[in-house]
Write an enzyme that holds these catalytic residues in place. Sequence first.
Site, mmCIF file in Angstrom:
data_model
loop_
_atom_site.group_PDB
_atom_site.id
_atom_site.type_symbol
_atom_site.label_atom_id
_atom_site.label_comp_id
_atom_site.label_asym_id
_atom_site.label_seq_id
_atom_site.Cartn_x
_atom_site.Cartn_y
_atom_site.Cartn_z
ATOM 1 C CB THR A 97 -0.936 -0.032 1.229
ATOM 2 O OG1 THR A 97 -1.856 -1.102 1.037
ATOM 3 C CG2 THR A 97 -1.697 1.256 1.405
ATOM 4 C CB SER A 137 2.626 -8.083 0.865
ATOM 5 O OG SER A 137 1.542 -7.889 1.723
ATOM 6 C CB SER A 138 -2.215 -10.661 -0.921
ATOM 7 O OG SER A 138 -2.518 -9.839 -2.029
ATOM 8 C CB THR A 165 0.278 -4.093 6.090
ATOM 9 O OG1 THR A 165 -0.913 -3.974 5.313
ATOM 10 C CG2 THR A 165 0.929 -2.740 6.256
ATOM 11 C CG ASP A 166 -2.584 -7.467 2.766
ATOM 12 O OD1 ASP A 166 -2.887 -6.612 3.624
ATOM 13 O OD2 ASP A 166 -3.138 -7.536 1.655
#
Length: 341
Positions: free
Chosen positions: A12, A53-54, A86-87
Amino acid sequence: MARVVVISTGGTIASRWQGSGFAAEAAGRDVMAAAAVPEGVTVEVVDLFTVNSSRLTTAHQLTLLHTVHEVLADPGVAGVVVTHGTDTLEESAFLVDLHHADQRPVVFTGAQRPLDSPDGDAAGNLHDALLTAASPAARGLGVLVVFDGRIHAARGTVKTHTLADDAFADPSAPRVGHTGFGTITVQRRPERPQPLPLPAPPAGPAPRIDMVMHHCDADPVLLNAAVAAGARGLVLVAAGAGNATPEIAGAVADAVAAGVLVAVTTRVPGGTVAELYTGGGAVDLAAAGAVLTGTLRAGQARTAVLAALLADVPAAERPELLRRLTAAHHPTAAAVPAPAA
Ligand code: ASP
C-alpha cells in the site's frame, strides 16, 4: 551521517488508484519522496519489487532475504529499511529474522493508506523506520517492525487490524519500544534462537507448504489433499491451545510418516499452544509427530516450516530444528497451566 539502505518491495505504501481499486505501482524513489528523512540520515534506495504483498511468493521472499544480506555486506551501512505490503509483512520479516546474524537493524514498515492519500501514514512510518534503522539503540534486536510509532520484534508480530493505523502487535508479548520526539525508546530485548545460515536458492520450485484450519465439522479431507498435492510442509491451524479431532491426529500421523513436516498453531489470537488435551488435542497431535509452534501464528509458523525445509540439515533433524525455531519465546507465553490433579 548514518547510511540507511531502503529496499522497496511494493505494498500500500507504493500503491496508487488504478480506476477500480489500489495496487502497487510506485518505484522506491517515489515512495521515499513521501518520507521525512531524520536529521543525520542519508538514504539509498534499492528497487526490488513493486507488488502487493498478498501476491508474494517464496521466490520473492528468498530474493529479499539475499538482498538484505548483500546490502549488509557493506560495513558502511548503518541499517536497512524494507518497505512492504502489510498483508504478509509478518512472514517476510520473520524469514529475514530467522537468518539475521548481524547486529545492525533491519526494519520493516509499510502503510495502511496509499502513497498519495492526503492523510496518509507513509511519511510518519518511513521517518520512524529510518530513525530506528539508524539508531545504535536498535542494534542487536534482530529484525523489527516499526509502525504507527511502535517498535515490534518481527518474531511473534502479526497484523492485528485490517485498516487501523496501529496495525501490528504480538498478542502474546509486549512491544519492543516506541518512537517519538525524534528518538527511539527500547523497553524489551526480544529473545531469538540462534540464526540460521543463509539458505542456498532452491534448485527447483520452492517446497509446497499448505495451511489447513480446524473448525467444527472439520474432517481430514483438506489435510490429506495437501499431502496428495505434494506438500512437504503443513501448518494445522488448530482450535484453542492446539486441538483438533482423533481423525485429524490420524491424518497428521500419516502425513508425518510420509515425510511431511507438520506444525500446529491456533486460531486464537494470543497465547501459546500446549499439550493439554487428548481426544484429538495437542497431546495427540504432538504424539503423531507434529511440532507445536509456541506463540507463533499461522503465517510465521509456515515461515518457520519453510526455513526448516530449506536448511541444510538431514530430513530426520527437521522436526527438532522446527522446534528450536518456534519454541515459546518468552516466559509468560510459555507458562502453561498445571494439569488438573
Ligand atoms: N493492504 C496491503 C498493505 O497495506 C496491501 C499489501 O499488503 O500489499 O500494504
